[in-house]
Design a protein around this motif. Sequence first.
Motif, mmCIF file in Angstrom:
data_model
loop_
_atom_site.group_PDB
_atom_site.id
_atom_site.type_symbol
_atom_site.label_atom_id
_atom_site.label_comp_id
_atom_site.label_asym_id
_atom_site.label_seq_id
_atom_site.Cartn_x
_atom_site.Cartn_y
_atom_site.Cartn_z
ATOM 1 N N TYR A 262 0.820 -1.211 0.000
ATOM 2 C CA TYR A 262 0.000 0.000 0.000
ATOM 3 C C TYR A 262 0.862 1.274 0.000
ATOM 4 O O TYR A 262 0.605 2.179 -0.804
ATOM 5 C CB TYR A 262 -0.952 0.002 1.197
ATOM 6 C CG TYR A 262 -2.113 -0.960 1.079
ATOM 7 C CD1 TYR A 262 -2.374 -1.647 -0.110
ATOM 8 C CD2 TYR A 262 -2.977 -1.201 2.147
ATOM 9 C CE1 TYR A 262 -3.442 -2.528 -0.221
ATOM 10 C CE2 TYR A 262 -4.047 -2.076 2.044
ATOM 11 C CZ TYR A 262 -4.270 -2.747 0.868
ATOM 12 O OH TYR A 262 -5.334 -3.619 0.766
ATOM 13 N N PRO A 263 1.875 1.379 0.865
ATOM 14 C CA PRO A 263 2.721 2.580 0.805
ATOM 15 C C PRO A 263 3.413 2.761 -0.543
ATOM 16 O O PRO A 263 3.570 3.890 -1.021
ATOM 17 C CB PRO A 263 3.742 2.346 1.927
ATOM 18 C CG PRO A 263 3.077 1.408 2.864
ATOM 19 C CD PRO A 263 2.238 0.512 2.009
ATOM 20 N N THR A 264 3.824 1.646 -1.157
ATOM 21 C CA THR A 264 4.477 1.745 -2.468
ATOM 22 C C THR A 264 3.516 2.301 -3.507
ATOM 23 O O THR A 264 3.880 3.180 -4.310
ATOM 24 C CB THR A 264 4.987 0.363 -2.916
ATOM 25 O OG1 THR A 264 5.924 -0.127 -1.954
ATOM 26 C CG2 THR A 264 5.656 0.456 -4.279
ATOM 27 N N ILE A 265 2.284 1.816 -3.509
ATOM 28 C CA ILE A 265 1.282 2.315 -4.457
ATOM 29 C C ILE A 265 1.021 3.801 -4.225
ATOM 30 O O ILE A 265 0.920 4.593 -5.175
ATOM 31 C CB ILE A 265 -0.026 1.508 -4.329
ATOM 32 C CG1 ILE A 265 0.200 0.059 -4.783
ATOM 33 C CG2 ILE A 265 -1.139 2.148 -5.159
ATOM 34 C CD1 ILE A 265 -1.001 -0.843 -4.566
ATOM 35 N N VAL A 266 0.920 4.189 -2.968
ATOM 36 C CA VAL A 266 0.695 5.600 -2.643
ATOM 37 C C VAL A 266 1.850 6.454 -3.125
ATOM 38 O O VAL A 266 1.664 7.511 -3.765
ATOM 39 C CB VAL A 266 0.491 5.763 -1.119
ATOM 40 C CG1 VAL A 266 0.502 7.233 -0.728
ATOM 41 C CG2 VAL A 266 -0.817 5.119 -0.681
ATOM 42 N N ARG A 267 3.086 5.997 -2.856
ATOM 43 C CA ARG A 267 4.272 6.759 -3.235
ATOM 44 C C ARG A 267 4.423 6.862 -4.742
ATOM 45 O O ARG A 267 4.779 7.925 -5.273
ATOM 46 C CB ARG A 267 5.521 6.109 -2.618
ATOM 47 C CG ARG A 267 6.831 6.799 -2.963
ATOM 48 C CD ARG A 267 6.885 8.193 -2.406
ATOM 49 N NE ARG A 267 6.977 8.177 -0.949
ATOM 50 C CZ ARG A 267 6.927 9.273 -0.195
ATOM 51 N NH1 ARG A 267 6.773 10.445 -0.769
ATOM 52 N NH2 ARG A 267 7.000 9.170 1.117
ATOM 53 N N VAL A 268 4.142 5.767 -5.460
ATOM 54 C CA VAL A 268 4.252 5.767 -6.926
ATOM 55 C C VAL A 268 3.323 6.812 -7.539
ATOM 56 O O VAL A 268 3.632 7.384 -8.592
ATOM 57 C CB VAL A 268 3.946 4.355 -7.478
ATOM 58 C CG1 VAL A 268 3.708 4.399 -8.986
ATOM 59 C CG2 VAL A 268 5.098 3.406 -7.173
ATOM 60 N N HIS A 269 2.215 7.075 -6.893
ATOM 61 C CA HIS A 269 1.264 8.051 -7.418
ATOM 62 C C HIS A 269 1.524 9.463 -6.894
ATOM 63 O O HIS A 269 0.670 10.355 -7.034
ATOM 64 C CB HIS A 269 -0.166 7.621 -7.083
ATOM 65 C CG HIS A 269 -0.650 6.483 -7.917
ATOM 66 N ND1 HIS A 269 -0.398 5.157 -7.600
ATOM 67 C CD2 HIS A 269 -1.344 6.453 -9.083
ATOM 68 C CE1 HIS A 269 -0.928 4.375 -8.521
ATOM 69 N NE2 HIS A 269 -1.509 5.121 -9.422
ATOM 70 N N GLY A 270 2.700 9.669 -6.307
ATOM 71 C CA GLY A 270 3.106 10.997 -5.900
ATOM 72 C C GLY A 270 2.403 11.541 -4.678
ATOM 73 O O GLY A 270 2.330 12.762 -4.494
ATOM 74 N N LEU A 271 1.913 10.662 -3.825
ATOM 75 C CA LEU A 271 1.213 11.084 -2.620
ATOM 76 C C LEU A 271 2.032 10.738 -1.383
ATOM 77 O O LEU A 271 2.834 9.799 -1.397
ATOM 78 C CB LEU A 271 -0.162 10.413 -2.537
ATOM 79 C CG LEU A 271 -1.143 10.733 -3.666
ATOM 80 C CD1 LEU A 271 -2.391 9.869 -3.546
ATOM 81 C CD2 LEU A 271 -1.515 12.209 -3.670
ATOM 82 N N GLY A 272 1.811 11.482 -0.317
ATOM 83 C CA GLY A 272 2.538 11.240 0.915
ATOM 84 C C GLY A 272 2.003 10.036 1.656
ATOM 85 O O GLY A 272 0.792 9.923 1.872
ATOM 86 N N VAL A 273 2.893 9.130 2.044
ATOM 87 C CA VAL A 273 2.492 7.919 2.752
ATOM 88 C C VAL A 273 1.956 8.258 4.142
ATOM 89 O O VAL A 273 0.919 7.740 4.563
ATOM 90 C CB VAL A 273 3.670 6.929 2.849
ATOM 91 C CG1 VAL A 273 3.303 5.733 3.721
ATOM 92 C CG2 VAL A 273 4.082 6.472 1.454
ATOM 93 N N ARG A 274 2.651 9.131 4.845
ATOM 94 C CA ARG A 274 2.207 9.499 6.187
ATOM 95 C C ARG A 274 0.823 10.144 6.139
ATOM 96 O O ARG A 274 -0.028 9.866 6.996
ATOM 97 C CB ARG A 274 3.211 10.454 6.827
ATOM 98 C CG ARG A 274 2.825 10.909 8.233
ATOM 99 C CD ARG A 274 3.823 11.900 8.800
ATOM 100 N NE ARG A 274 3.394 12.388 10.100
ATOM 101 C CZ ARG A 274 3.616 11.780 11.256
ATOM 102 N NH1 ARG A 274 4.256 10.626 11.269
ATOM 103 N NH2 ARG A 274 3.205 12.300 12.386
#
Length: 459
Positions: A262-274
């Motif tokens: 999930y964090p990887t998918i979020v990061r790949v889309h340019g969004l902050g994981v935190r």
Amino acid sequence: MTNTGEMARVRSRAGSFGLQIAAGLVVGVIVGLIARALPDGRGGDPNWLVATTDTIGSSYVKLLTVAVIPLVFTAIVSSIANLRQVANAARLALQTLLWFAITALIAVIIGIVVGLIAQPGRHTTVAAGAAKDPSHQGDWWAFITGLVPDNFFALHANTDIDGGSAETSLTFNVLQLLVISAAIGIAALKVGAKAEPFLRFNASLLAIVQKVLWWIIRIAPIGTSALIAHAVAAYGWTAIGALGVFTGSVYIGLAVVFLVIYPTIVRVHGLGVRQFYSGVWPATQLGFVSRSSIGALPLTERVTERNLGVPREYASFAVPLGATTKMDGCAAVYPAVAAIFVSQFYGIPLGFTDYLLIIVVSVIGSAATAGTTGATVMLTLTLSTLGLPLSGVGLLLAVEPIIDMGRTAVNVTGQALVPTIVARRERILDLSLYNAPRQGVPFTDDDETVAPADVPTPA
């Protein structure tokens, strides 16, 4: 001396919803341990403290569940009416289903890998006599039959007979409720001007339902405290026993999905994981302690809108659909590890084709069993497809409640993740909401403001 600003900050943190939830969890664990140490009641019944936490916790889940029918109906009708302003509605729906499948595919592969490495069926002392046939089984026709509503409110009466006494309860089918709501919303659009009074009434009713929901969510610290207390008192960790490797394998698979994929998918889309986890965290916590995606649905939908910035007209469609068909924990990681466990326990080797079948069932099976969704139903569907003994489900019942907590937390998180990603890809995500400093409440109510305060982020 502490200045006025610092005192206000301390008061703000003390009133933080996130801190209240965290405090509720701690209190719940303590109360659960105390309840577990108390002697049983008369005739072996649970003691007064276990019974009290069970009553309070289950009552809170019922409060949330009661809000589901009016919330889903009014939100779906309003979202369809608002989709007149969205040119790419069909594309949003297709993207949602595609990402449901993509994340399920990744999750089931992780479950298979963890199962093959851990070999849970070869590291267990559970007795074969513990196996029994499941009371509910998966059916590939359930999706088709589940689409046809039995009545306007999608209600079903269930009668349980225990010791000569019968108890009848009402449940509802969210998939059928989606179909009914969508049909009425589309019909209202087709009617045109004559339906405008109905749409205005529906919008007003939605606002009222959301206000009531806000009140229910504000007492979540009490509900979660009771739920976790009852879980500790009723299940503890002694139930793991002979199924320790299996339980650990499932949680490792869930952790990889939750903390890596999930964090990887979020990061790949340019969004902050935190930002994502601090936004979805209230719903994740509630999913963990309540063990119910449907019970957590109202909160999941609201944090997806108010914290993660997904437009309401899209979130009110995608999140309820996800609560019915999007279950990376129950429908992907868990059945993969459990199928490998059953095959190893009974000495039935699985080949490459069998693993492909596990993947296929996990990717589309949650939709195929949406009318009767659940981890047991999903597992029986997987086992029957592979030709494995359905009695193997009975081997795993001892740890079902403990595993279900982690499964549901991952389910709920994924149900908020996909709408967020799709909204980002379609450039309709409100980045100002997504990146805003988190408030001390699960989400900001539409007509009130709160002082900023930090919401705990999961480790």
